[in-house]
Design an enzyme around this catalytic site. Structure first.
Site, PDB file in Angstrom:
ATOM      1  N   SER A  59       0.816  -1.222   0.000  1.00 17.67           N
ATOM      2  CA  SER A  59       0.000   0.000   0.000  1.00 17.67           C
ATOM      3  C   SER A  59       0.846   1.268   0.000  1.00 17.67           C
ATOM      4  CB  SER A  59      -0.890   0.041   1.239  1.00 17.67           C
ATOM      5  OG  SER A  59      -1.605  -1.144   1.359  1.00 17.67           O
ATOM      6  N   GLU A  95      -2.568 -14.313   1.263  1.00 12.72           N
ATOM      7  CA  GLU A  95      -2.779 -13.396   2.396  1.00 12.72           C
ATOM      8  C   GLU A  95      -4.242 -13.468   2.852  1.00 12.72           C
ATOM      9  OE1 GLU A  95      -1.888  -9.287   1.571  1.00 12.72           O
ATOM     10  OE2 GLU A  95      -2.338  -8.676   3.627  1.00 12.72           O
ATOM     11  N   GLU A 123     -15.468  -4.260   0.910  1.00 12.23           N
ATOM     12  CA  GLU A 123     -16.146  -3.804  -0.321  1.00 12.23           C
ATOM     13  C   GLU A 123     -15.427  -4.359  -1.560  1.00 12.23           C
ATOM     14  OE1 GLU A 123     -15.307  -1.760   2.194  1.00 12.23           O
ATOM     15  OE2 GLU A 123     -17.296  -1.275   2.960  1.00 12.23           O
TER      16      GLU A 123
HETATM   17  C1  LIG Z   1      -4.268  -3.672  10.263  1.00 14.17           C
HETATM   18  C2  LIG Z   1      -3.798  -3.360   8.887  1.00 14.17           C
HETATM   19  C3  LIG Z   1      -2.591  -3.864   8.451  1.00 14.17           C
HETATM   20  C4  LIG Z   1      -2.126  -3.572   7.173  1.00 14.17           C
HETATM   21  N1  LIG Z   1      -0.900  -4.060   6.807  1.00 14.17           N
HETATM   22  C5  LIG Z   1      -0.419  -3.756   5.591  1.00 14.17           C
HETATM   23  C6  LIG Z   1       0.898  -4.172   5.225  1.00 14.17           C
HETATM   24  O1  LIG Z   1       1.612  -4.843   5.998  1.00 14.17           O
HETATM   25  N2  LIG Z   1       1.361  -3.824   4.019  1.00 14.17           N
HETATM   26  C7  LIG Z   1       0.625  -3.109   3.130  1.00 14.17           C
HETATM   27  O2  LIG Z   1       1.097  -2.855   2.042  1.00 14.17           O
HETATM   28  N3  LIG Z   1      -0.623  -2.657   3.452  1.00 14.17           N
HETATM   29  C8  LIG Z   1      -1.151  -2.962   4.666  1.00 14.17           C
HETATM   30  N4  LIG Z   1      -2.408  -2.515   5.020  1.00 14.17           N
HETATM   31  C9  LIG Z   1      -3.133  -1.631   4.106  1.00 14.17           C
HETATM   32  C10 LIG Z   1      -4.373  -2.241   3.460  1.00 14.17           C
HETATM   33  O3  LIG Z   1      -4.032  -3.164   2.482  1.00 14.17           O
HETATM   34  C11 LIG Z   1      -5.196  -1.073   2.902  1.00 14.17           C
HETATM   35  O4  LIG Z   1      -5.603  -0.275   3.999  1.00 14.17           O
HETATM   36  C12 LIG Z   1      -6.404  -1.534   2.117  1.00 14.17           C
HETATM   37  O5  LIG Z   1      -6.024  -2.170   0.933  1.00 14.17           O
HETATM   38  C13 LIG Z   1      -7.343  -0.364   1.782  1.00 14.17           C
HETATM   39  O6  LIG Z   1      -6.663   0.690   1.194  1.00 14.17           O
HETATM   40  P1  LIG Z   1      -6.792   2.196   1.729  1.00 14.17           P
HETATM   41  O7  LIG Z   1      -6.540   2.146   3.201  1.00 14.17           O
HETATM   42  O8  LIG Z   1      -5.918   3.043   0.903  1.00 14.17           O
HETATM   43  O9  LIG Z   1      -8.321   2.560   1.536  1.00 14.17           O
HETATM   44  P2  LIG Z   1      -8.987   3.126   0.206  1.00 14.17           P
HETATM   45  O10 LIG Z   1      -8.594   2.287  -0.946  1.00 14.17           O
HETATM   46  O11 LIG Z   1      -8.747   4.584   0.119  1.00 14.17           O
HETATM   47  O12 LIG Z   1     -10.514   2.849   0.509  1.00 14.17           O
HETATM   48  C14 LIG Z   1     -11.311   3.736   1.307  1.00 14.17           C
HETATM   49  C15 LIG Z   1     -12.738   3.204   1.323  1.00 14.17           C
HETATM   50  O13 LIG Z   1     -13.289   3.209  -0.010  1.00 14.17           O
HETATM   51  C16 LIG Z   1     -13.759   1.913  -0.359  1.00 14.17           C
HETATM   52  N5  LIG Z   1     -13.490   1.655  -1.782  1.00 14.17           N
HETATM   53  C17 LIG Z   1     -12.353   1.928  -2.456  1.00 14.17           C
HETATM   54  N6  LIG Z   1     -12.448   1.516  -3.733  1.00 14.17           N
HETATM   55  C18 LIG Z   1     -13.684   0.951  -3.855  1.00 14.17           C
HETATM   56  C19 LIG Z   1     -14.393   0.325  -4.933  1.00 14.17           C
HETATM   57  N7  LIG Z   1     -13.829   0.181  -6.153  1.00 14.17           N
HETATM   58  N8  LIG Z   1     -15.646  -0.157  -4.702  1.00 14.17           N
HETATM   59  C20 LIG Z   1     -16.215  -0.025  -3.471  1.00 14.17           C
HETATM   60  N9  LIG Z   1     -15.588   0.573  -2.410  1.00 14.17           N
HETATM   61  C21 LIG Z   1     -14.352   1.032  -2.605  1.00 14.17           C
HETATM   62  C22 LIG Z   1     -12.977   0.962   0.511  1.00 14.17           C
HETATM   63  O14 LIG Z   1     -13.673  -0.270   0.702  1.00 14.17           O
HETATM   64  C23 LIG Z   1     -12.839   1.755   1.794  1.00 14.17           C
HETATM   65  O15 LIG Z   1     -14.004   1.587   2.581  1.00 14.17           O
HETATM   66  C24 LIG Z   1      -2.897  -2.786   6.299  1.00 14.17           C
HETATM   67  C25 LIG Z   1      -4.134  -2.286   6.726  1.00 14.17           C
HETATM   68  C26 LIG Z   1      -4.576  -2.547   8.012  1.00 14.17           C
HETATM   69  C27 LIG Z   1      -5.892  -1.982   8.446  1.00 14.17           C
END
Ligand SMILES: Cc1cc2nc3c(=O)[nH]c(=O)nc-3n(C[C@H](O)[C@H](O)[C@H](O)COP(=O)(O)OP(=O)(O)OC[C@H]3O[C@@H](n4cnc5c(N)ncnc54)[C@H](O)[C@@H]3O)c2cc1C
Length: 383
Positions: free
Chosen positions: A134, A248, A368
Site C-alpha cells: 500500500s 494473504e 467492499e
Molecule cells: C491492520 C492493517 C494492516 C495492514 N498491513 C499492511 C501491510 O503490511 N502492508 C501493506 O502494504 N498494506 C497494509 N495494510 C493496508 C491495506 O491493504 C489497505 O488499507 C487496504 O487495501 C485499503 O486501502 P486504503 O486504506 O488506501 O483505503 P482506500 O482504498 O482509500 O478505501 C477507502 C474506502 O473506499 C472503499 N473503496 C475503495 N475503492 C472501492 C471500490 N472500487 N468499490 C467499493 N468501495 C471502494 C474501501 O472499501 C474503503 O471503505 C494494512 C491495513 C490494516 C488496516
C-alpha cells in the site's frame, strides 16, 4: 496400523515430548505471538524453544519441500499434524508473513537461488518479513502505486513511500511492489526483495485506536536493490502480487476460526440475557459452518483447485465472523470488559482485541473490494 495411523501416533508422541506446557496455554494477547527475526522478542523463553524445535523439524511449514526447510509432508500428513496440534491446544510456533505470504509466492515464481536463500530462513524464523504494497494513493487501487525503481545496470534505485506497512520497524526484509514502467498500470509493476537495513530505508510508526503501533509509514530514498532480488520478470510483478494476495486473504480468513468462542458459550451457559444467548448460539452455528468450509477451502487451495475468487469469499466471511465474535465478547463481558489498563483485565486485552478487529475488514483488501470480486468473478454480475 496404516501409514497415516502410524504417522499420527509418532506425531502425537513427538508433540507430547517437545511442546512445552507453557505453549499449550491460550495466548493472552499480541505480545505472546512469536515472530522470530534478527531481533526477536519473547514474552516467555519457551516461545523460542517451541519455534526452534518445530523449525528444526520443518514443521513450521510442514508441506514445504524439505530442501527449502519444510517438513515435506503430504496433504494428509499436514492435516494430521494440524489436528494433533489442535488436540493439545498448541500455540502457533511462528507467526510470519514469510510463511503465509512470501513463501507460497517464492515457491511458484522464485528462482532456485531465491528459494534456497530465503525459504529455509523463513521456516526457521531467522528473518522477519514485511509487506510493501500500500501507498498513500494506492490501497484498494493497488496497481496505481508510484514507488519507482529506476534501472541502473545490475541494480535498481528505489524511491517512494509505502504506508500501513505492518511491523516494518521490526522486520529484517521487505517484499515490495515497485513501478518499473510508468506508461502502463498493472503491466509496469515489478516485485522486489530487499534488506530493511539497506541505506535509504526508514520507517515511522503509526498509532492505532487500540493503543498499539503495529504498522508504519516506510520511506525509500535512493535505495540500491540488486536485480537478482527481483522475483519473476521485470514488469510481471502484478502476477506475483495477486498470487500472494490470495494466500494473504486465506491467512486472514483464519481469523474466523479464532479463539474466544468457548468463552462465549461458557457465558451463555452461566446465564446472560436470552437475546444475547440467542446471538451466541447463532454465532456458534455460523462458526462451525465456516470451520467446515475452511477445511475444504484449504484442501482445494493446496491442491491448486480453488476458484480464484474463493480467498475473497473466505476473507470476507472470516473477518465478519471475527468482528461478531469480539462484539459478543464485549457484550457478554458487560462494563468489566471496558477496563483498559488494570492488571485484572490483562492491560485491557478484551477491548483492545475488539478494537483491533475493526481493521480485519480493511487489511488485505477491504470488504467492499472482496464483495466486488465475488460479484464479478463468482456471481458473474457486470462490473
Ligand atoms: C491492520 C492493517 C494492516 C495492514 N498491513 C499492511 C501491510 O503490511 N502492508 C501493506 O502494504 N498494506 C497494509 N495494510 C493496508 C491495506 O491493504 C489497505 O488499507 C487496504 O487495501 C485499503 O486501502 P486504503 O486504506 O488506501 O483505503 P482506500 O482504498 O482509500 O478505501 C477507502 C474506502 O473506499 C472503499 N473503496 C475503495 N475503492 C472501492 C471500490 N472500487 N468499490 C467499493 N468501495 C471502494 C474501501 O472499501 C474503503 O471503505 C494494512 C491495513 C490494516 C488496516
Amino acid at each position: 496400523m496404516s501409514d497415516l495411523e502410524q504417522f499420527r501416533a509418532e506425531t502425537r508422541a513427538w508433540l507430547e515430548e517437545n511442546c512445552p506446557p507453557e505453549m499449550r496455554k491460550p495466548m493472552r494477547g499480541e505480545k505472546d505471538a512469536t515472530w522470530g527475526g534478527r531481533n526477536p522478542e519473547y514474552a516467555h523463553p519457551d516461545q523460542k524453544v517451541w519455534m526452534d524445535r518445530m523449525g528444526a523439524r520443518g514443521w513450521t511449514v510442514p508441506d514445504w519441500p524439505k530442501e527449502y526447510g519444510g517438513g515435506g509432508l503430504s496433504p494428509a500428513e499436514t492435516k494430521i499434524l494440524r489436528e494433533e496440534l489442535k488436540r493439545i491446544n498448541a500455540r502457533n510456533p511462528l507467526n510470519s508473513f514469510g510463511i503465509s505470504m512470501l513463501g507460497p509466492a517464492l515457491l511458484k515464481y522464485g528462482t532456485e537461488e531465491q528459494k534456497l536463500e530465503h525459504l529455509p530462513k523463513i521456516a526457521r524464523g531467522e528473518i522477519r518479513w514485511c509487506q510493501g504494497y500500500s501507498e498513500p494513493n494506492a490501497g484498494s487501487d493497488l496497481a496505481g502505486l508510484a514507488t519507482s525503481a529506476e534501472d541502473a545496470g545490475d541494480h535498481y534505485i528505489v524511491n517512494g513511500q509505502k504506508v500501513w506497512t505492518s511491523y516494518a520497524d521490526k522486520a529484517d526484509w521487505i517484499f515490495c511492489l515497485v513501478r518499473t514502467d510508468k506508461t502502463t498500470k498493472q503491466g509496469g509493476i515489478s516485485f522486489l526483495l530487499f534488506d530493511m537495513a539497506s541505506e535509504g530505508v526508514s520507517t515511522k510508526p503509526i498509532l492505532l485506536i487500540s493503543g498499539y503501533s503495529p504498522f508504519c509509514e516506510t520511506f525509500f530514498d535512493n535505495v540500491k536493490v540488486p536485480k537478482a532480488n527481483r522475483v519473476h520478470d521485470e514488469n510481471k510483478g502484478w502476477d506475483v502480487a495477486k498470487y500472494l494476495l490470495g494466500h494473504e486473504r486465506e491467512m486472514i480468513s483464519g481469523m474466523g476460526l479464532g479463539a474466544g468462542t468457548d468463552q462465549l458459550i461458557e457465558a451463555a451457559r452461566k446465564g446472560v440475557d436470552p437475546i444475547l444467548r440467542g446471538q451466541i448460539a447463532l454465532f456458534d452455528v455460523r462458526s462451525r459452518a465456516f470451520a467446515a468450509m475452511s477445511e475444504r477451502f484449504i484442501d482445494e487451495l493446496k491442491a491448486g483447485k480453488a476458484h480464484p475468487a474463493q480467498p475473497s469469499m473466505m476473507k470476507y466471511y472470516g473477518t465478519e465472523l471475527n468482528k461478531t465474535r469480539h462484539e459478543l465478547l464485549m457484550a457478554a463481558g458487560g462494563s468489566d470488559a471496558l477496563e483498559w489498563e488494570s492488571e485484572a483485565s490483562n492491560g485491557g486485552a478484551a477491548p483492545r482485541a475488539w478494537l483491533r478487529t475493526k481493521a480485519n475488514s480493511i487489511e488485505g483488501g477491504t470488504s467492499e473490494i472482496q464483495l466486488n470480486i465475488i460479484a464479478k468473478r463468482i456471481l458473474d454480475l457486470p462490473s
